[in-house]
Every structure is written in structure tokens, then in C-alpha cells.
Motif scaffolding. Structure first.
Motif, PDB file in Angstrom:
ATOM      1  N   GLN A   1     -13.661   9.403   2.064  1.00 28.24           N
ATOM      2  CA  GLN A   1     -12.338   8.788   2.101  1.00 28.24           C
ATOM      3  C   GLN A   1     -12.047   8.141   3.453  1.00 28.24           C
ATOM      4  OE1 GLN A   1     -10.506   8.499  -0.703  1.00 28.24           O
ATOM      5  NE2 GLN A   1     -12.269   9.487  -1.654  1.00 28.24           N
ATOM      6  N   VAL A   2     -13.111   7.665   4.142  1.00 26.44           N
ATOM      7  CA  VAL A   2     -12.944   6.934   5.392  1.00 26.44           C
ATOM      8  C   VAL A   2     -12.912   5.442   5.067  1.00 26.44           C
ATOM      9  CG1 VAL A   2     -13.907   6.425   7.674  1.00 26.44           C
ATOM     10  CG2 VAL A   2     -14.142   8.706   6.684  1.00 26.44           C
ATOM     11  N   VAL A   3     -11.953   4.693   5.654  1.00 27.89           N
ATOM     12  CA  VAL A   3     -11.846   3.254   5.432  1.00 27.89           C
ATOM     13  C   VAL A   3     -13.003   2.562   6.159  1.00 27.89           C
ATOM     14  CG1 VAL A   3     -10.461   1.192   5.774  1.00 27.89           C
ATOM     15  CG2 VAL A   3      -9.351   3.358   5.207  1.00 27.89           C
ATOM     16  N   LEU A   4     -13.866   1.862   5.403  1.00 32.26           N
ATOM     17  CA  LEU A   4     -15.034   1.196   5.971  1.00 32.26           C
ATOM     18  C   LEU A   4     -14.726  -0.235   6.387  1.00 32.26           C
ATOM     19  CD1 LEU A   4     -17.762   2.403   3.441  1.00 32.26           C
ATOM     20  CD2 LEU A   4     -17.079   3.458   5.598  1.00 32.26           C
ATOM     21  N   LEU A   5     -14.021  -0.957   5.554  1.00 29.75           N
ATOM     22  CA  LEU A   5     -13.770  -2.367   5.805  1.00 29.75           C
ATOM     23  C   LEU A   5     -12.521  -2.774   5.044  1.00 29.75           C
ATOM     24  CD1 LEU A   5     -14.874  -4.284   3.066  1.00 29.75           C
ATOM     25  CD2 LEU A   5     -16.890  -3.001   3.768  1.00 29.75           C
ATOM     26  N   GLY A   6     -11.988  -3.941   5.399  1.00 28.58           N
ATOM     27  CA  GLY A   6     -10.843  -4.447   4.668  1.00 28.58           C
ATOM     28  C   GLY A   6      -9.749  -4.937   5.591  1.00 28.58           C
ATOM     29  N   TYR A   7      -8.584  -5.116   5.012  1.00 27.27           N
ATOM     30  CA  TYR A   7      -7.405  -5.628   5.706  1.00 27.27           C
ATOM     31  C   TYR A   7      -6.260  -4.636   5.492  1.00 27.27           C
ATOM     32  CZ  TYR A   7      -3.176  -8.466   6.326  1.00 27.27           C
ATOM     33  OH  TYR A   7      -1.960  -8.937   6.728  1.00 27.27           O
ATOM     34  N   PRO A   8      -5.480  -4.288   6.557  1.00 25.09           N
ATOM     35  CA  PRO A   8      -5.537  -4.791   7.938  1.00 25.09           C
ATOM     36  C   PRO A   8      -6.683  -4.166   8.746  1.00 25.09           C
ATOM     37  CG  PRO A   8      -3.767  -3.200   7.730  1.00 25.09           C
ATOM     38  CD  PRO A   8      -4.310  -3.391   6.341  1.00 25.09           C
ATOM     39  N   GLU A   9      -7.113  -4.888   9.785  1.00 29.77           N
ATOM     40  CA  GLU A   9      -8.282  -4.479  10.545  1.00 29.77           C
ATOM     41  C   GLU A   9      -8.055  -3.169  11.292  1.00 29.77           C
ATOM     42  OE1 GLU A   9     -11.366  -6.374  13.871  1.00 29.77           O
ATOM     43  OE2 GLU A   9      -9.757  -7.588  12.976  1.00 29.77           O
ATOM     44  N   ASP A  10      -6.796  -2.908  11.757  1.00 31.96           N
ATOM     45  CA  ASP A  10      -6.562  -1.686  12.534  1.00 31.96           C
ATOM     46  C   ASP A  10      -6.549  -0.436  11.653  1.00 31.96           C
ATOM     47  OD1 ASP A  10      -4.221  -2.200  11.221  1.00 31.96           O
ATOM     48  OD2 ASP A  10      -2.922  -2.076  12.970  1.00 31.96           O
ATOM     49  N   TRP A  11      -6.769  -0.587  10.337  1.00 33.88           N
ATOM     50  CA  TRP A  11      -6.922   0.578   9.457  1.00 33.88           C
ATOM     51  C   TRP A  11      -8.382   1.008   9.338  1.00 33.88           C
ATOM     52  CZ3 TRP A  11      -3.258   0.267   4.602  1.00 33.88           C
ATOM     53  CH2 TRP A  11      -1.930   0.262   5.050  1.00 33.88           C
ATOM     54  N   HIS A  12      -9.315   0.238   9.939  1.00 34.77           N
ATOM     55  CA  HIS A  12     -10.727   0.612   9.858  1.00 34.77           C
ATOM     56  C   HIS A  12     -10.930   2.013  10.455  1.00 34.77           C
ATOM     57  CE1 HIS A  12     -12.365  -3.787   9.580  1.00 34.77           C
ATOM     58  NE2 HIS A  12     -11.481  -3.483   8.635  1.00 34.77           N
ATOM     59  N   TYR A  13     -11.733   2.826   9.771  1.00 33.58           N
ATOM     60  CA  TYR A  13     -12.143   4.161  10.202  1.00 33.58           C
ATOM     61  C   TYR A  13     -10.974   5.147  10.208  1.00 33.58           C
ATOM     62  CZ  TYR A  13     -15.382   0.705  11.962  1.00 33.58           C
ATOM     63  OH  TYR A  13     -16.178  -0.396  12.078  1.00 33.58           O
ATOM     64  N   ARG A  14      -9.885   4.825   9.529  1.00 34.05           N
ATOM     65  CA  ARG A  14      -8.866   5.821   9.246  1.00 34.05           C
ATOM     66  C   ARG A  14      -9.231   6.520   7.928  1.00 34.05           C
ATOM     67  NH1 ARG A  14      -3.823   5.660  11.793  1.00 34.05           N
ATOM     68  NH2 ARG A  14      -3.642   4.094  13.435  1.00 34.05           N
ATOM     69  N   VAL A  15      -8.560   7.618   7.639  1.00 33.73           N
ATOM     70  CA  VAL A  15      -8.928   8.405   6.466  1.00 33.73           C
ATOM     71  C   VAL A  15      -7.786   8.383   5.462  1.00 33.73           C
ATOM     72  CG1 VAL A  15     -10.536   9.891   7.688  1.00 33.73           C
ATOM     73  CG2 VAL A  15      -8.136  10.508   7.625  1.00 33.73           C
TER      74      VAL A  15
ATOM     75  N   PRO B   1      -5.191   9.630   9.984  1.00 35.66           N
ATOM     76  CA  PRO B   1      -4.787   9.322   8.607  1.00 35.66           C
ATOM     77  C   PRO B   1      -4.153   7.930   8.528  1.00 35.66           C
ATOM     78  CG  PRO B   1      -3.991  11.485   9.277  1.00 35.66           C
ATOM     79  CD  PRO B   1      -4.478  10.818  10.516  1.00 35.66           C
ATOM     80  N   LEU B   2      -4.224   7.325   7.353  1.00 32.72           N
ATOM     81  CA  LEU B   2      -3.556   6.054   7.114  1.00 32.72           C
ATOM     82  C   LEU B   2      -2.041   6.250   7.202  1.00 32.72           C
ATOM     83  CD1 LEU B   2      -5.647   4.739   4.089  1.00 32.72           C
ATOM     84  CD2 LEU B   2      -5.578   3.745   6.370  1.00 32.72           C
ATOM     85  N   PRO B   3      -1.310   5.213   7.659  1.00 33.29           N
ATOM     86  CA  PRO B   3       0.151   5.337   7.793  1.00 33.29           C
ATOM     87  C   PRO B   3       0.848   5.227   6.447  1.00 33.29           C
ATOM     88  CG  PRO B   3      -0.538   3.147   8.447  1.00 33.29           C
ATOM     89  CD  PRO B   3      -1.794   3.914   8.168  1.00 33.29           C
TER      90      PRO B   3
ATOM     91  N   LEU C   1      -2.956   8.801   0.589  1.00 28.52           N
ATOM     92  CA  LEU C   1      -3.496   7.917  -0.433  1.00 28.52           C
ATOM     93  C   LEU C   1      -4.086   8.707  -1.598  1.00 28.52           C
ATOM     94  CD1 LEU C   1      -3.849   4.789  -0.718  1.00 28.52           C
ATOM     95  CD2 LEU C   1      -6.207   5.133  -0.019  1.00 28.52           C
ATOM     96  N   VAL C   2      -4.793   9.798  -1.294  1.00 29.93           N
ATOM     97  CA  VAL C   2      -5.325  10.704  -2.313  1.00 29.93           C
ATOM     98  C   VAL C   2      -5.011  12.126  -1.880  1.00 29.93           C
ATOM     99  CG1 VAL C   2      -7.158   9.178  -3.099  1.00 29.93           C
ATOM    100  CG2 VAL C   2      -7.605  10.700  -1.205  1.00 29.93           C
ATOM    101  N   ASP C   3      -4.855  13.033  -2.831  1.00 34.48           N
ATOM    102  CA  ASP C   3      -4.580  14.416  -2.500  1.00 34.48           C
ATOM    103  C   ASP C   3      -5.884  15.186  -2.329  1.00 34.48           C
ATOM    104  OD1 ASP C   3      -5.578  14.846  -5.041  1.00 34.48           O
ATOM    105  OD2 ASP C   3      -3.608  15.108  -5.956  1.00 34.48           O
ATOM    106  N   GLU C   4      -5.781  16.490  -2.162  1.00 33.28           N
ATOM    107  CA  GLU C   4      -6.983  17.299  -1.937  1.00 33.28           C
ATOM    108  C   GLU C   4      -7.951  17.231  -3.114  1.00 33.28           C
ATOM    109  OE1 GLU C   4      -7.925  18.688   0.771  1.00 33.28           O
ATOM    110  OE2 GLU C   4      -6.132  18.071   1.843  1.00 33.28           O
ATOM    111  N   GLY C   5      -7.423  16.997  -4.297  1.00 35.80           N
ATOM    112  CA  GLY C   5      -8.286  16.875  -5.472  1.00 35.80           C
ATOM    113  C   GLY C   5      -8.788  15.468  -5.708  1.00 35.80           C
ATOM    114  N   LEU C   6      -8.588  14.563  -4.722  1.00 35.88           N
ATOM    115  CA  LEU C   6      -9.022  13.171  -4.774  1.00 35.88           C
ATOM    116  C   LEU C   6      -8.332  12.396  -5.885  1.00 35.88           C
ATOM    117  CD1 LEU C   6     -12.849  13.463  -4.067  1.00 35.88           C
ATOM    118  CD2 LEU C   6     -10.969  13.166  -2.462  1.00 35.88           C
ATOM    119  N   ALA C   7      -7.125  12.855  -6.295  1.00 34.29           N
ATOM    120  CA  ALA C   7      -6.354  12.108  -7.286  1.00 34.29           C
ATOM    121  C   ALA C   7      -5.547  11.027  -6.559  1.00 34.29           C
ATOM    122  CB  ALA C   7      -5.412  13.042  -8.050  1.00 34.29           C
TER     123      ALA C   7
END
Length: 621
Positions: free
Chosen positions: A213-227, A252-254, A259-265
Motif C-alpha cells: 500500500q505504498v504509493v509508487l507513482l502518480g499525481y500529485p507528485e508529493d504523494w509518492h512513497y506515502r502509504v 500516511p496519505l492526507p 484509503l484502505v482499512d486493516e483488512g485492505l477494504a
């Protein structure tokens, strides 16, 4: 003395209390109705917005999948290159430099990517960026999972932050096997800047997460490598120790909730805890996620802003409800007052009720139009992919229409001859001249074979089927295209200079029918350019070398305007009044499917296009 009855005084407080209770009940009923209408409208709008978001997410997923599929086969092809195996078996400085030059040339064709080769110990011996200051040559990458996994399992894919370039990318690797065991690993690093820029233009946060659940790529750029969910300290230490994301804090993402809970829902509706991607803090967003095919654990996430849409939907529904309740209330009030002012106020009451009905109808019509527009937009977006898949076939049928007149002429000639020979054969039989009749029947058979060859070529060319990349004879595709374009060549008086005479036909990796479609496109473009040219000429030449086959089609027409050259491969750009501007774009995409290229050459006279195709691996040395 009090002259009022004793029972009159207590009635006044009870009447006032009843009125207050009635007013409070009315206000409570009104508030409940408005709340219910707003909730219903928000729920309906949320379902419509979710459908739109899923369409947008599917388009983004298609673009990502196309990019991954484009590069996925390159390491596998290079790993089977016998020349590359020979360099790793005898890694002399001169051989390694030649290999770097080859990788550099291939890297220029691939765009923003890096190709490099590691030996069996994990050291980089050749790289496409060997001339640059941040060259990978001489670096030890044995610690990278893409090296270890490829050496053990042959293929590997790993996303990480570059140790030397500090640029993130996806590393696709393939083990190179020799006669005595593994020789090393070939690696392709892919960047995603172009895709992230396209997502940024959409105005919606779009990003990809891995299995952790680590952000690899995408937009916005400052979210890269957040969880996307809080990560335990132990897991965070393990991720940082792998150097996959450098020293990223893995915050964590703001978003609230996560974005997902402990059960990855996945959480469907979120709120931004700080401003991002042009959205204000506290903005509500709709979350849609889709799995990325053939990428273990990867998921594409799209966050669609919905605050303004939900507010508008709720406000419109509440306004409509309030208007309806107001109409009912006014009607009741006027009914209660008509006993005293029936004649004086009847006209005003009717006018007001008519205005309420008119405005209610206008709002209803506006709401229906809005729903119809939203349905049409969804249908249009759903048809987009289907229309894109039909472009290649539509182009083929368009070409088929262009050659139909010439082919009809080609068929009419043998048909007329068949009629003549058939009449002659009948007359010879009547005269008892059986030998002469058999000669006429043999001629009729040859003419029918000629007609069959033409119609068989037309059926094969027009047939719609999935692409099948295999080893095919180049001359077969060229001859088929020349057969379809031949009538028009003769009609325009164009002289064909075929440079293939006396040479064996090379084999190339392609789909035969689609390759023929490309050559028909180029020949018809040349014929269009030669429409007003004196002594028109088309020259066809084929060259083979370096595992590639180059086919050049030149004409002596007016040539290509320099201003138009830069936009030749732009969709819907055309210099012809009757053109649609898709022929060259479709031809280039067809060639890209089997690793080929199409380029407009700069020549002193006329125009020239060069098709470059790869030879089958078993045909190269």
C-alpha cells in the motif's frame, strides 16, 4: 366587577400553546423533508459520480497497461541475443563499449528509459547511459531484488528509487543464459513522467500502490512513497532497509479515513486533511480503485472531487422540495382565507399557483435534461474504446474502397474474355473442332484463376482478425499491396521502380495482413501526391542489415512541407481535402505492435517513408 365568565380566561393560554406546538411540528416536518430530499439527491449523485470515476479510472488503467505491455517484451528479446551472450562470455573493453553503443541506440528509440546489462556478480558492464555523468556502468546492483529474482527465477519486476539517478522507475529484468549457466541479467528501467503529466492534466488525484500500500507513482507528485494505510514501525524499518524508496518517511496519505482499512477494504468516500492537487483542505473525494493486470499487488486509485457536485445536487433537491412544500402550504393558506377574501384574492391565488407549477415544471425539465446529458456522456465514454479498436479495420476498409474501382476493371477484362472464349468454344464444338474448343476452355480456366487470385487477395485484405506476430515473407506482403494498388498505378501512368529484382525475400517479425495494410497506406499516399506530377514515379527498395529490414517507398511528387512534417504522425492532421489524418498514425501503431517503426525521410526530391522491421531471431546471426 369582572363580567367575563370564569371559564373564558384559561382558554387563551391553551390556544397559544397549540399554535406553538403546531408551528414547531411544521418546522420539524419541513427540516426532515429537506434533509431527506438532500440525502436522496446526494446518494443518487454519488452513484452517477462513481460511474463516471470508474470510466476515468479504466481509461487511466488502459494507458498504464499499454505502456507496460510496450516495454515488457524488450528484456526477453535482448536476453536471447546471441551477440549479447558472446560479449558476456568474453567481456573485452572493446566489446563492452560496442554493446553500450547498441543499448544507447535502442534507448533512443524507446524514449525515457535506460537499458543496462549486469554480469553474473551484479556489476553493470554496459548501459545505454554510459556517456552521461550518472552512468550505471561500474555500479554493483547485486543487492537489488530485480537482480536476485531474475538470477533465480529468470524474470523479475521491481519498482524502486534509483541509487545513482535518484529517479524512480520500474525495473524489468531477464536472466541471460549461456551454454555453461547464467551469464548475467539485462535490465530495462521505465520512467512514468509522461503518464503522470497526463494524469495531472485531468485535475483528479490518480496514483498506483504496491502490495504494501505504498504509493509508487502518480499525481500529485508529493504523494509518492506515502502509504494508503498506517504502516507498523517494524514494516517501515524493513522497507527503508531495502533502499527501495530511499529515505522516504512513508507518511500516511492526507486522507480521512485511511484509503484502505486493516483488512485492505477500500474506503469509498474520503476527505482531504490538507490541500492537494488544486483541492482545498476538507474537500470530499470519491475513491475508485482497479487492479493492474500482470503486476502483483499493484492497484490504480482515482480520487474524484465530489464536494461541489453533491452540494449542488442536494441544494437542487432541497430547493425543489421547498418549492413543492411552499406550493402546498400556500394552497392551504389560501384555502383557509378564501372564506373571507374569496372574490378579492382568488385571481392572485390562481396566478401564484400557476407560477409555482411553471417553475416546478422548469426545474423538472432541467433535471431530466441533466440526467439525459449524463447518460449520453457515459455512453460516449463507453463507446470510446470500441471506436479505437475499430480504427484499424475502418482504415483498411477505406483503402479497400479506394482500390475497388481499379480491381473491378481488372476483373471486367478477364470476364469479357471468358465470355468471348466460351462463345468460341461453343462454335468450335458445333463445328466438331474439339481441340480448338479445349484450347479455349484452358484459356478460360487460366482467366478464372486470375480472377480468383484478385478476389482472394481482396478477401484476405478486408478480413478483420486479431494480430498474429510471426515470421513472414516480406515480399508476400509487398506483392499483395502492389496487387491492390496496381490498377491505380496503371490508371495514373505511374512508373514503378522495384529494387527487389533478383534478391531473395527476407523474413520479418510481423502480422502479414496488417503489414500489407501499412504498405497499401503508403502506396496510396504516394499515388495521391503524384496526381498532378508529370512523369510520375514510385521507387521501392529493400535493405537488410543488423537484424533489421528497411523498406523505403519514394515518389517524385511535390514532397512534404517542412511545417507539416512535424505533425505528420498527429491524429486527424492531413494536407488532403478528402483525408481524415489517420492513415500514418494507424500505420505507425500497427508497426509498433511487432517492434517496427515508420519514419518520414528528408530527401531532396519528392517524399520518402521508411519502414523498419525486425528479423526473426532464428534468422539473425
Amino acid at each position: 366587577m369582572n363580567l367575563l365568565p370564569s371559564s373564558a380566561e384559561p382558554r387563551r393560554p391553551s390556544a397559544w400553546a397549540a399554535r406553538w406546538l403546531l408551528a414547531i411540528a411544521g418546522i420539524a416536518l419541513l427540516a426532515g423533508a429537506l434533509w431527506g430530499a438532500g440525502a436522496w439527491a446526494r446518494d443518487r449523485a454519488l452513484r452517477d459520480l462513481e460511474a463516471q470515476a470508474r470510466v476515468s479510472a479504466q481509461l487511466s488503467l488502459t494507458a498504464l497497461g499499454h505502456k507496460l505491455d510496450k516495454f515488457r517484451a524488450i528484456p526477453r528479446v535482448l536476453a536471447q541475443d546471441t551477440a549479447l551472450e558472446a560479449v558476456l562470455e568474453s567481456p573485452t573493453p572493446h566489446a563492452l563499449e560496442d554493446l553500450s553503443r547498441r543499448l544507447e541506440a535502442l534507448g533512443r528509440e524507446l524514449g525515457p528509459s535506460v537499458l543496462y546489462v549486469l554480469d553474473a556478480s551484479g556489476w553493470t558492464v554496459s548501459s545505454s547511459n554510459w556517456r552521461e555523468p550518472d552512468s550505471f556502468v561500474g555500479h554493483d546492483y547485486r543487492f537489488r531484488p530485480y537482480f536476485r529474482d531474475a538470477m533465480s527465477a529468470r524474470d523479475a519486476a521491481h519498482f524502486a528509487l534509483g541509487v545513482v539517478s535518484h529517479e524512480a522507475g520500474l525495473y524489468l529484468s531477464r536472466r541471460i543464459d549461456g551454454a555453461r549457466g547464467p551469464l548475467g541479467v539485462v535490465v530495462l528501467k521505465i520512467g512514468f513522467r509522461d503518464l503522470e503529466s497526463a494524469w495531472a492534466r485531468s485535475g483528479m488525484p490518480q496514483f498506483v500502490t504496491d502490495g504494501r500500500q505504498v504509493v509508487l507513482l502518480g499525481y500529485p507528485e508529493d504523494w509518492h512513497y506515502r502509504v494508503a494505510r498506517p504502516m507498523s514501525p517494524v514494516e517501515a524499518v524493513q522497507v527503508r532497509a531495502s533502499l527501495q524508496f530511499g529515505a522516504a518517511p512513508l507518511d500516511p496519505l492526507p486522507l480521512e479515513p485511511s484509503l484502505v482499512d486493516e483488512g485492505l477494504a477500500p474506503a469509498p468516500l474520503l476527505r482531504l486533511t490538507r490541500a492537494a492537487a488544486g483541492l482545498d483542505k476538507g474537500a470530499r473525494v470519491l475513491h475508485v480503485e482497479l487492479p493492474v493486470a500482470r503486476m502483483d499487488g499493484w492497484r490504480l486509485h482515482l480520487l474524484k472531487p465530489v464536494s461541489a457536485d453533491l452540494a449542488r445536487a442536494a441544494l437542487a433537491a432541497q430547493a425543489l422540495t421547498l418549492l413543492a412544500l411552499s406550493a402546498v402550504g400556500m394552497a392551504g393558506w389560501w384555502a383557509a382565507q378564501r372564506r373571507r377574501r374569496a372574490r378579492a384574492l382568488r385571481a392572485a391565488r390562481d396566478a401564484l399557483e400557476a407560477e409555482v407549477r411553471a417553475r416546478t415544471g422548469e426545474l423538472r425539465l432541467a433535471n431530466e435534461r441533466l440526467r439525459a446529458e449524463m447518460d449520453e456522456r457515459r455512453r460516449t465514454e463507453a463507446r470510446l474504446h470500441e471506436m479505437q479498436d475499430e480504427l484499424v479495420q475502418a482504415n483498411k476498409l477505406s483503402l479497400l474502397g479506394q482500390v475497388a474501382a481499379g480491381v473491378a476493371h481488372e476483373i471486367n477484362q478477364p470476364v469479357g474474355a471468358i465470355r468471348t472464349y466460351a462463345d468460341n468454344a461453343g462454335e468450335f464444338l458445333r463445328r466438331g473442332q474439339a481441340d480448338r474448343a479445349r484450347e479455349n476452355l484452358s484459356t478460360i480456366a487460366r482467366l478464372t484463376e486470375r480472377i480468383g487470385g484478385i478476389t482472394q487477395e481482396l478477401r484476405a485484405f478486408s478480413r478483420k482478425r486479431a494480430a498474429c506476430v510471426e515470421s513472414v515473407e516480406l515480399d508476400a506482403a509487398l506483392d499483395g499491396a502492389l496487387m491492390l494498388a496496381g490498377p491505380r498505378l496503371g490508371r495514373q501512368g505511374v512508373r514503378l521502380e522495384d529494387g527487389r529484382a533478383g534478391r531473395p525475400s527476407p523474413r520479418v517479425r510481423a502480422d502479414a495482413m496488417r503489414l500489407e495494410q501499412v504498405f497499401v497506406n503508403l502506396l496510396h499516399n504516394a499515388l495521391e501526391a503524384l496526381a498532378d506530377t508529370a512523369r510520375p514515379r514510385i521507387r521501392l527498395s529493400v535493405e537488410r542489415g543488423g537484424g533489421r529490414v528497411r523498406v523505403r517507398i519514394e515518389d517524385n511528387g511535390p514532397g512534404i512541407d517542412p511545417a507539416a512534417r512535424e505533425r505528420l504522425f498527429t491524429p486527424f492532421f492531413t494536407t488532403r481535402a478528402q483525408g481524415v489524418g489517420l492513415g500514418l498514425v494507424i500505420s505507425r501503431d500497427i508497426l509498433a505492435e511487432f517492434g517496427g517503426t515508420l519514419e518520414a525521410l528528408d530527401v531532396p526530391e519528392g517524399a520518402a517513408f521508411e519502414v523498419v522491421l525486425a528479423e526473426p531471431m532464428e534468422d539473425t546471426e
